[in-house]
Motif scaffolding. Sequence first.
Motif, PDB file in Angstrom:
ATOM      1  N   LEU A  91       8.085 133.344   4.040  1.00  0.00           N
ATOM      2  CA  LEU A  91       9.041 132.988   5.083  1.00  0.00           C
ATOM      3  C   LEU A  91       8.683 131.584   5.577  1.00  0.00           C
ATOM      4  O   LEU A  91       7.637 131.379   6.176  1.00  0.00           O
ATOM      5  CB  LEU A  91       8.964 133.997   6.232  1.00  0.00           C
ATOM      6  N   GLN A  92       9.563 130.632   5.272  1.00  0.00           N
ATOM      7  CA  GLN A  92       9.332 129.244   5.629  1.00  0.00           C
ATOM      8  C   GLN A  92      10.060 128.905   6.940  1.00  0.00           C
ATOM      9  O   GLN A  92      10.997 129.601   7.340  1.00  0.00           O
ATOM     10  CB  GLN A  92       9.822 128.325   4.511  1.00  0.00           C
ATOM     11  N   TYR A  93       9.650 127.817   7.568  1.00  0.00           N
ATOM     12  CA  TYR A  93      10.276 127.448   8.838  1.00  0.00           C
ATOM     13  C   TYR A  93      10.237 125.940   9.027  1.00  0.00           C
ATOM     14  O   TYR A  93       9.457 125.231   8.374  1.00  0.00           O
ATOM     15  CB  TYR A  93       9.567 128.127  10.011  1.00  0.00           C
ATOM     16  N   GLN A  94      11.083 125.455   9.917  1.00  0.00           N
ATOM     17  CA  GLN A  94      11.121 124.039  10.290  1.00  0.00           C
ATOM     18  C   GLN A  94      11.306 123.959  11.799  1.00  0.00           C
ATOM     19  O   GLN A  94      12.182 124.625  12.361  1.00  0.00           O
ATOM     20  CB  GLN A  94      12.296 123.344   9.591  1.00  0.00           C
ATOM     21  N   GLU A  95      10.474 123.169  12.461  1.00  0.00           N
ATOM     22  CA  GLU A  95      10.606 122.962  13.896  1.00  0.00           C
ATOM     23  C   GLU A  95      11.086 121.544  14.188  1.00  0.00           C
ATOM     24  O   GLU A  95      10.691 120.589  13.522  1.00  0.00           O
ATOM     25  CB  GLU A  95       9.269 123.192  14.618  1.00  0.00           C
ATOM     26  N   HIS A  96      11.918 121.441  15.207  1.00  0.00           N
ATOM     27  CA  HIS A  96      12.380 120.158  15.736  1.00  0.00           C
ATOM     28  C   HIS A  96      11.738 120.033  17.112  1.00  0.00           C
ATOM     29  O   HIS A  96      12.158 120.690  18.063  1.00  0.00           O
ATOM     30  CB  HIS A  96      13.903 120.152  15.823  1.00  0.00           C
ATOM     31  N   VAL A  97      10.688 119.221  17.224  1.00  0.00           N
ATOM     32  CA  VAL A  97       9.853 119.195  18.427  1.00  0.00           C
ATOM     33  C   VAL A  97      10.230 118.015  19.318  1.00  0.00           C
ATOM     34  O   VAL A  97      10.289 116.867  18.860  1.00  0.00           O
ATOM     35  CB  VAL A  97       8.364 119.113  18.058  1.00  0.00           C
ATOM     36  N   LEU A  98      10.489 118.312  20.594  1.00  0.00           N
ATOM     37  CA  LEU A  98      10.738 117.298  21.614  1.00  0.00           C
ATOM     38  C   LEU A  98       9.533 117.227  22.534  1.00  0.00           C
ATOM     39  O   LEU A  98       8.792 118.207  22.686  1.00  0.00           O
ATOM     40  CB  LEU A  98      11.993 117.647  22.412  1.00  0.00           C
ATOM     41  N   SER A  99       9.350 116.094  23.176  1.00  0.00           N
ATOM     42  CA  SER A  99       8.142 115.861  23.959  1.00  0.00           C
ATOM     43  C   SER A  99       8.446 115.760  25.448  1.00  0.00           C
ATOM     44  O   SER A  99       9.166 114.851  25.882  1.00  0.00           O
ATOM     45  CB  SER A  99       7.458 114.568  23.485  1.00  0.00           C
ATOM     46  N   GLY A 100       7.908 116.708  26.232  1.00  0.00           N
ATOM     47  CA  GLY A 100       8.008 116.657  27.679  1.00  0.00           C
ATOM     48  C   GLY A 100       9.237 117.351  28.236  1.00  0.00           C
ATOM     49  O   GLY A 100      10.307 117.375  27.618  1.00  0.00           O
ATOM     50  N   LEU A 101       9.087 117.918  29.417  1.00  0.00           N
ATOM     51  CA  LEU A 101      10.177 118.664  30.054  1.00  0.00           C
ATOM     52  C   LEU A 101      11.424 117.804  30.223  1.00  0.00           C
ATOM     53  O   LEU A 101      12.551 118.302  30.090  1.00  0.00           O
ATOM     54  CB  LEU A 101       9.704 119.181  31.422  1.00  0.00           C
ATOM     55  N   GLU A 102      11.244 116.513  30.497  1.00  0.00           N
ATOM     56  CA  GLU A 102      12.386 115.627  30.720  1.00  0.00           C
ATOM     57  C   GLU A 102      13.292 115.520  29.498  1.00  0.00           C
ATOM     58  O   GLU A 102      14.461 115.130  29.617  1.00  0.00           O
ATOM     59  CB  GLU A 102      11.899 114.220  31.111  1.00  0.00           C
ATOM     60  N   ALA A 103      12.771 115.856  28.315  1.00  0.00           N
ATOM     61  CA  ALA A 103      13.557 115.761  27.079  1.00  0.00           C
ATOM     62  C   ALA A 103      14.508 116.936  26.896  1.00  0.00           C
ATOM     63  O   ALA A 103      15.386 116.884  26.031  1.00  0.00           O
ATOM     64  CB  ALA A 103      12.624 115.667  25.874  1.00  0.00           C
ATOM     65  N   ALA A 104      14.359 117.980  27.697  1.00  0.00           N
ATOM     66  CA  ALA A 104      15.137 119.202  27.470  1.00  0.00           C
ATOM     67  C   ALA A 104      16.642 119.010  27.626  1.00  0.00           C
ATOM     68  O   ALA A 104      17.417 119.493  26.783  1.00  0.00           O
ATOM     69  CB  ALA A 104      14.634 120.320  28.376  1.00  0.00           C
ATOM     70  N   PRO A 105      17.143 118.342  28.685  1.00  0.00           N
ATOM     71  CA  PRO A 105      18.604 118.211  28.804  1.00  0.00           C
ATOM     72  C   PRO A 105      19.252 117.537  27.602  1.00  0.00           C
ATOM     73  O   PRO A 105      20.224 118.055  27.037  1.00  0.00           O
ATOM     74  CB  PRO A 105      18.764 117.386  30.080  1.00  0.00           C
ATOM     75  N   GLN A 106      18.734 116.382  27.191  1.00  0.00           N
ATOM     76  CA  GLN A 106      19.324 115.709  26.030  1.00  0.00           C
ATOM     77  C   GLN A 106      19.117 116.541  24.775  1.00  0.00           C
ATOM     78  O   GLN A 106      19.957 116.539  23.859  1.00  0.00           O
ATOM     79  CB  GLN A 106      18.715 114.322  25.850  1.00  0.00           C
ATOM     80  N   GLY A 107      17.997 117.272  24.715  1.00  0.00           N
ATOM     81  CA  GLY A 107      17.762 118.135  23.564  1.00  0.00           C
ATOM     82  C   GLY A 107      18.830 119.199  23.416  1.00  0.00           C
ATOM     83  O   GLY A 107      19.289 119.490  22.299  1.00  0.00           O
ATOM     84  N   LEU A 108      19.251 119.811  24.537  1.00  0.00           N
ATOM     85  CA  LEU A 108      20.311 120.810  24.477  1.00  0.00           C
ATOM     86  C   LEU A 108      21.643 120.166  24.108  1.00  0.00           C
ATOM     87  O   LEU A 108      22.405 120.709  23.297  1.00  0.00           O
ATOM     88  CB  LEU A 108      20.437 121.536  25.813  1.00  0.00           C
ATOM     89  N   ILE A 109      21.925 119.009  24.677  1.00  0.00           N
ATOM     90  CA  ILE A 109      23.162 118.283  24.346  1.00  0.00           C
ATOM     91  C   ILE A 109      23.220 118.006  22.843  1.00  0.00           C
ATOM     92  O   ILE A 109      24.247 118.239  22.189  1.00  0.00           O
ATOM     93  CB  ILE A 109      23.233 116.979  25.157  1.00  0.00           C
ATOM     94  N   ASP A 110      22.116 117.529  22.287  1.00  0.00           N
ATOM     95  CA  ASP A 110      22.076 117.219  20.856  1.00  0.00           C
ATOM     96  C   ASP A 110      22.163 118.475  20.004  1.00  0.00           C
ATOM     97  O   ASP A 110      22.812 118.480  18.942  1.00  0.00           O
ATOM     98  CB  ASP A 110      20.785 116.462  20.524  1.00  0.00           C
ATOM     99  N   LEU A 111      21.521 119.557  20.446  1.00  0.00           N
ATOM    100  CA  LEU A 111      21.577 120.821  19.708  1.00  0.00           C
ATOM    101  C   LEU A 111      23.011 121.302  19.560  1.00  0.00           C
ATOM    102  O   LEU A 111      23.435 121.756  18.486  1.00  0.00           O
ATOM    103  CB  LEU A 111      20.725 121.865  20.432  1.00  0.00           C
ATOM    104  N   LEU A 112      23.786 121.202  20.628  1.00  0.00           N
ATOM    105  CA  LEU A 112      25.172 121.666  20.590  1.00  0.00           C
ATOM    106  C   LEU A 112      26.044 120.795  19.694  1.00  0.00           C
ATOM    107  O   LEU A 112      27.133 121.207  19.285  1.00  0.00           O
ATOM    108  CB  LEU A 112      25.746 121.712  22.007  1.00  0.00           C
ATOM    109  N   GLU A 113      25.564 119.598  19.364  1.00  0.00           N
ATOM    110  CA  GLU A 113      26.280 118.710  18.450  1.00  0.00           C
ATOM    111  C   GLU A 113      25.709 118.754  17.043  1.00  0.00           C
ATOM    112  O   GLU A 113      26.117 117.986  16.176  1.00  0.00           O
ATOM    113  CB  GLU A 113      26.244 117.278  18.987  1.00  0.00           C
ATOM    114  N   GLY A 114      24.738 119.641  16.809  1.00  0.00           N
ATOM    115  CA  GLY A 114      24.170 119.798  15.478  1.00  0.00           C
ATOM    116  C   GLY A 114      23.229 118.693  15.057  1.00  0.00           C
ATOM    117  O   GLY A 114      22.985 118.496  13.853  1.00  0.00           O
ATOM    118  N   LYS A 115      22.638 117.969  16.014  1.00  0.00           N
ATOM    119  CA  LYS A 115      21.760 116.854  15.674  1.00  0.00           C
ATOM    120  C   LYS A 115      20.327 117.293  15.413  1.00  0.00           C
ATOM    121  O   LYS A 115      19.496 116.467  15.022  1.00  0.00           O
ATOM    122  CB  LYS A 115      21.797 115.812  16.794  1.00  0.00           C
TER     123      LYS A 115
END
Length: 337
Positions: free
Chosen positions: A301-325
């Motif tokens: 079972l293989q996996y891939q993580e997309h890691v963001l750094s710091g709590l401040e990155a969470a809002p843009q991270g969710l925005i990008d996730l919803l756009e498939g980035k």
Amino acid sequence: MNRQIIMKSRPVGAPQPHNFELREVPIPELAAGEVRVENHWLSLDPYMRGRMSDAPSYSAPLEVGDVMEGETVGRVQASRDARFAEGEWVVGRGRWQTHSVLEAGQCRKLSPQIPKPSLALGILGMPGVTAYVGLKHIGQPKPGETVVVAAASGAVGAVVGQLARQAGCRVVGIAGTEAKCQYVSETLGFDVCLNHRAPDLARQLKDACPEGIDVYFENVSGPVFEAVFPLLNDFARIPVCGLISFYNATGLPSGPDRTPLLMRAILTKRLTFRGFIVTDFLADWPEALQALEAAFVAGTLQYQEHVLSGLEAAPQGLIDLLEGKNFGKVVVDLKPA
């Protein structure tokens, strides 16, 4: 002090940075039966967009001013419950914040077999269990059948496809970039992976599924489902896990009403569509986690993580996730070096 991100306002359409706000508040005292956790990792998942809306859903929406919803992994700092000791790693719904006070029943300890705590938010956590129970109970794949997986490089889709391959199925993935498709085919072992942005996706999918589609694991909907729909075989099963292409929509899509065609196919082909939430199958969680962990330890079972750094990155991270980035399971490192 506890640093946390709240929903400052409800988004209209796609979330924007101004819908979120970072604030600091005191960490509350512990009551009996509670643990205080210093969060190290935060999970970002598509369902969070639904929590930001006040439309009726399977779970109560966030209120303006609430801390954003989400799972976390961290270490117990203090405990007033005998089941948890200081220093133990736990996973729970700690929300978007650096410290959480949780009822002990809301936490579970991490298995010592997990080499990286963040995996308990992905392949060895809720997304992995979602894939396992949706495929087992609704998809019910049989050797020789064709399984198509939307968002195939994502946290859920990647696990679905690997499990379907292990069940002896032909597996076709659909992803959003050529790099993702290459990863899905070469690393995850899908038979084929198609780019959903290709103008001739419907033709490519038909060529990739010469005997039709027996199971379609739905994470996306929209144009991807339109390409899949004509190829569904009699008695095909469609677990509906997500509809990310619609999460930011502010109205119904344009075009003809295809409801009669859909209903006719459901009847004449005896199709099974079933929406599900992973908590519908709480009794299966121990079995699922044990099976996923065993497969991971065995290297199947293989996996891939997309890691963001710091709590401040969470809002843009969710925005990008919803756009498939994103590329793989999105996690936020709350304690970057």
